[in-house]
Design an enzyme around this catalytic site. Structure first.
Site, PDB file in Angstrom:
ATOM      1  N   LYS A   1      -1.289  -9.264   2.775  1.00  0.00           N
ATOM      2  CA  LYS A   1      -0.496  -8.895   3.948  1.00  0.00           C
ATOM      3  C   LYS A   1      -1.427  -7.746   4.826  1.00  0.00           C
ATOM      4  O   LYS A   1      -2.168  -7.020   4.116  1.00  0.00           O
ATOM      5  CB  LYS A   1       0.912  -8.141   3.603  1.00  0.00           C
TER       6      LYS A   1
ATOM      7  N   GLU B   1      -1.289  -5.449   8.531  1.00  0.00           N
ATOM      8  CA  GLU B   1      -0.545  -4.718   9.662  1.00  0.00           C
ATOM      9  C   GLU B   1      -1.263  -5.094  11.007  1.00  0.00           C
ATOM     10  O   GLU B   1      -2.132  -5.227  11.192  1.00  0.00           O
ATOM     11  CB  GLU B   1      -0.252  -3.333   9.423  1.00  0.00           C
TER      12      GLU B   1
ATOM     13  N   ASP C   1       0.830  -1.182   0.000  1.00  0.00           N
ATOM     14  CA  ASP C   1      -0.147  -0.022   0.028  1.00  0.00           C
ATOM     15  C   ASP C   1       0.876   1.151   0.259  1.00  0.00           C
ATOM     16  O   ASP C   1       0.241   2.228  -0.315  1.00  0.00           O
ATOM     17  CB  ASP C   1      -0.938   0.040   1.143  1.00  0.00           C
ATOM     18  N   SER C   2       2.255   1.207   0.090  1.00  0.00           N
ATOM     19  CA  SER C   2       3.024   2.182   0.060  1.00  0.00           C
ATOM     20  C   SER C   2       3.009   2.686  -1.752  1.00  0.00           C
ATOM     21  O   SER C   2       3.225   3.910  -1.835  1.00  0.00           O
ATOM     22  CB  SER C   2       4.833   1.673  -0.106  1.00  0.00           C
TER      23      SER C   2
ATOM     24  N   ASP D   1      -1.269  -6.054  -0.306  1.00  0.00           N
ATOM     25  CA  ASP D   1      -1.372  -5.535   0.994  1.00  0.00           C
ATOM     26  C   ASP D   1      -3.001  -5.099   1.235  1.00  0.00           C
ATOM     27  O   ASP D   1      -3.695  -4.499   0.309  1.00  0.00           O
ATOM     28  CB  ASP D   1      -0.599  -4.040   1.139  1.00  0.00           C
TER      29      ASP D   1
ATOM     30  N   GLU E   1       9.396  -4.506  10.217  1.00  0.00           N
ATOM     31  CA  GLU E   1       9.970  -2.874   9.632  1.00  0.00           C
ATOM     32  C   GLU E   1      10.384  -2.002  10.729  1.00  0.00           C
ATOM     33  O   GLU E   1       9.758  -1.792  11.800  1.00  0.00           O
ATOM     34  CB  GLU E   1       8.647  -2.123   9.038  1.00  0.00           C
TER      35      GLU E   1
END
Ligand code: KIV
Length: 285
Positions: free
Chosen positions: A131, A133, A62-63, A101, A200
């Site tokens: 993925k 978080e 999602d960057s 993401d 991270e």
């Protein structure tokens, strides 16, 4: 070294002479403590084609919010964006596992919400995994997804979607209390069944301790060379931005090379040195 042919009708890269089977989630999971997992982010078909032969895992991160869309953080990224870019990356790859993401707001409310979003991602993109978080708070959701056939990569330490509660993108785990929470988070999501965990921007000792503490591979980004694999944002590695995170090694300076090329093009156009159709036809150049 393999060679590749580009099928221009599908934009897929095909290995020559024989197609290789794509890596699988269980094969990646089995790399714990073994050959390091090579992972990079990809958001487009062409970039996937270029990176895929060298990678075990392509993450549609999602960057892309910042890298592709110029957004201030990953918070505004939508599921529609992730699905469109996830499908593009799957179309451009044949070898690496592709994971997508889950964007902020698409999974946190409940396991059922997460399943609905993740199932859409897998159906619309053809990716093999998602993925998401979060640590202990996400363990129940992660177990829910895995029991229903959706492989999950976890993400602990600096979790950029939580920038508003963290107050920035600084390194995590500097004091024992925070390090303890991050370790507990990693243990909880590993026990829930993650097949890998992105770690991270945490202090090195914590990354090493965490890698020893969980049974699935850890994939570090600004964490430690002792993680079971590494990932960076591809555009950071290529030097596409003036500022990159402290822990990224810039392997190129693509920003200035693109600028130079655009300047050459502009000068050609302005001096009318640009060949027209007739000129190309006449000279063959
Ligand atoms: O969004 C992303 O690209 C990521 C990687 C940096 C791990 O989460």
């Amino acid at each position: 070294m393999s060679t590749y042919t580009l099928d221009t009708s599908t934009s897929r890269a095909h290995p020559t002479p024989a197609p290789m089977r794509r890596l699988t989630v269980p094969k990646l999971q089995a790399r714990k403590g073994g050959e390091p997992i090579v992972a990079l982010t990809a958001y487009t078909t062409r970039m996937a084609q270029l990176l895929d032969p060298h990678c075990d895992l392509l993450l549609v991160g999602d960057s892309l919010g910042q890298v592709i869309y110029g957004l201030p953080s990953t918070v505004p990224v939508s599921l529609d964006m992730m699905c469109a870019h996830g499908a593009a990356v799957v179309r451009g790859s044949w070898h690496a596992v592709v994971a997508v993401d889950m964007p902020f707001g698409s999974y946190e409310a409940s396991p059922a919400q997460a399943f609905e979003s993740a199932a859409r991602v897998l159906k619309e993109t053809g990716a093999a995994a998602v993925k998401l978080e979060g640590g202990e708070a996400m363990a129940e959701t992660i177990a829910f997804l895995i029991r229903r056939g959706i492989p999950v990569i976890g993400h602990v330490g600096l979790t950029p979607q939580a920038v508003n509660t963290l107050g920035g993108y600084g390194a995590r785990g500097g004091d024992r209390e925070e390090a303890g929470h991050i370790l507990a988070d990693a243990r909880a999501i590993a026990a829930a069944g993650c097949f890998a965990i992105v770690v991270e921007n945490v202090v090195e000792e914590l990354a090493v301790e965490l890698t020893r503490a969980v049974s699935c591979p850890t994939i570090g980004i600004g964490a430690s060379a002792q993680c079971d694999g590494q990932i960076v944002v591809t555009e950071d590695m290529l030097g596409l931005f003036e500022r990159t995170p402290r822990f990224v090694r810039r392997h190129d300076d693509l920003a200035s090379r693109i600028g130079d090329t655009a300047a050459t093009y502009a000068a050609e156009v302005r001096s009318r040195a640009f060949p027209g159709e007739a000129e190309i036809y006449r000279t063959g150049k």
